[in-house]
Motif scaffolding. Sequence first.
Motif, mmCIF file in Angstrom:
data_model
loop_
_atom_site.group_PDB
_atom_site.id
_atom_site.type_symbol
_atom_site.label_atom_id
_atom_site.label_comp_id
_atom_site.label_asym_id
_atom_site.label_seq_id
_atom_site.Cartn_x
_atom_site.Cartn_y
_atom_site.Cartn_z
ATOM 1 N N MET A 81 -8.639 22.436 24.663
ATOM 2 C CA MET A 81 -7.669 22.612 23.587
ATOM 3 C C MET A 81 -7.064 21.262 23.236
ATOM 4 N N ASN A 82 -7.284 20.833 22.017
ATOM 5 C CA ASN A 82 -6.754 19.561 21.528
ATOM 6 C C ASN A 82 -5.780 19.804 20.382
ATOM 7 N N SER A 83 -5.007 18.792 20.058
ATOM 8 C CA SER A 83 -4.049 18.870 18.945
ATOM 9 C C SER A 83 -3.211 20.136 19.042
ATOM 10 N N LEU A 84 -2.678 20.377 20.198
ATOM 11 C CA LEU A 84 -1.930 21.614 20.433
ATOM 12 C C LEU A 84 -0.662 21.674 19.598
ATOM 13 N N LYS A 85 -0.328 22.899 19.190
ATOM 14 C CA LYS A 85 0.844 23.158 18.372
ATOM 15 C C LYS A 85 1.762 24.142 19.099
ATOM 16 N N PRO A 86 3.041 24.166 18.744
ATOM 17 C CA PRO A 86 3.930 25.153 19.368
ATOM 18 C C PRO A 86 3.428 26.591 19.207
ATOM 19 N N ASP A 87 2.756 26.888 18.096
ATOM 20 C CA ASP A 87 2.213 28.239 17.887
ATOM 21 C C ASP A 87 1.103 28.600 18.866
ATOM 22 N N ASP A 88 0.568 27.619 19.575
ATOM 23 C CA ASP A 88 -0.456 27.893 20.586
ATOM 24 C C ASP A 88 0.151 28.378 21.903
ATOM 25 N N THR A 89 1.470 28.362 21.989
ATOM 26 C CA THR A 89 2.137 28.847 23.193
ATOM 27 C C THR A 89 1.799 30.307 23.431
ATOM 28 N N ALA A 90 1.262 30.597 24.616
ATOM 29 C CA ALA A 90 0.818 31.955 24.926
ATOM 30 C C ALA A 90 0.295 31.993 26.354
ATOM 31 N N VAL A 91 0.065 33.205 26.825
ATOM 32 C CA VAL A 91 -0.714 33.393 28.040
ATOM 33 C C VAL A 91 -2.171 33.554 27.616
ATOM 34 N N TYR A 92 -3.046 32.779 28.206
ATOM 35 C CA TYR A 92 -4.452 32.769 27.848
ATOM 36 C C TYR A 92 -5.259 33.523 28.902
#
Length: 114
Positions: A81-92
């Motif tokens: 995962m690159n260029s992460l954004k706050p919207d990527d916050t989650a349990v994966y």
Amino acid sequence: VQFVESGGGLVQPGGSLRLACAASGSIFSRFAVAWYRQGPGKQRDFVASRDTDGYPVYADSVKGRFTISADNAKNTVYLQMNSLKPDDTAVYYCNVLPPIGSYWGQGTQVTVSS
């Protein structure tokens, strides 16, 4: 089949993480495998998948930023995962595609915040 996810953590916006998902058995030749995520107050959504031939598919929200790969010898699938954004916050989580309820693991938390 059991999946164990790892590699999550706290990262600043624009940063990178590499998640790993170890499967209990040799499944990649039999099933497509996918990453899913569940953000705070949201439903669990598809992120990326890899079929038995290694062909990847990505959700529009991560296309161009995330890469799914696998090491068949290690029965492990990865999510770079690159260029992460706050919207990527989650349990994966990882699972087969379509997911099977009894295969869900504990997931790994990814938090993108400054």
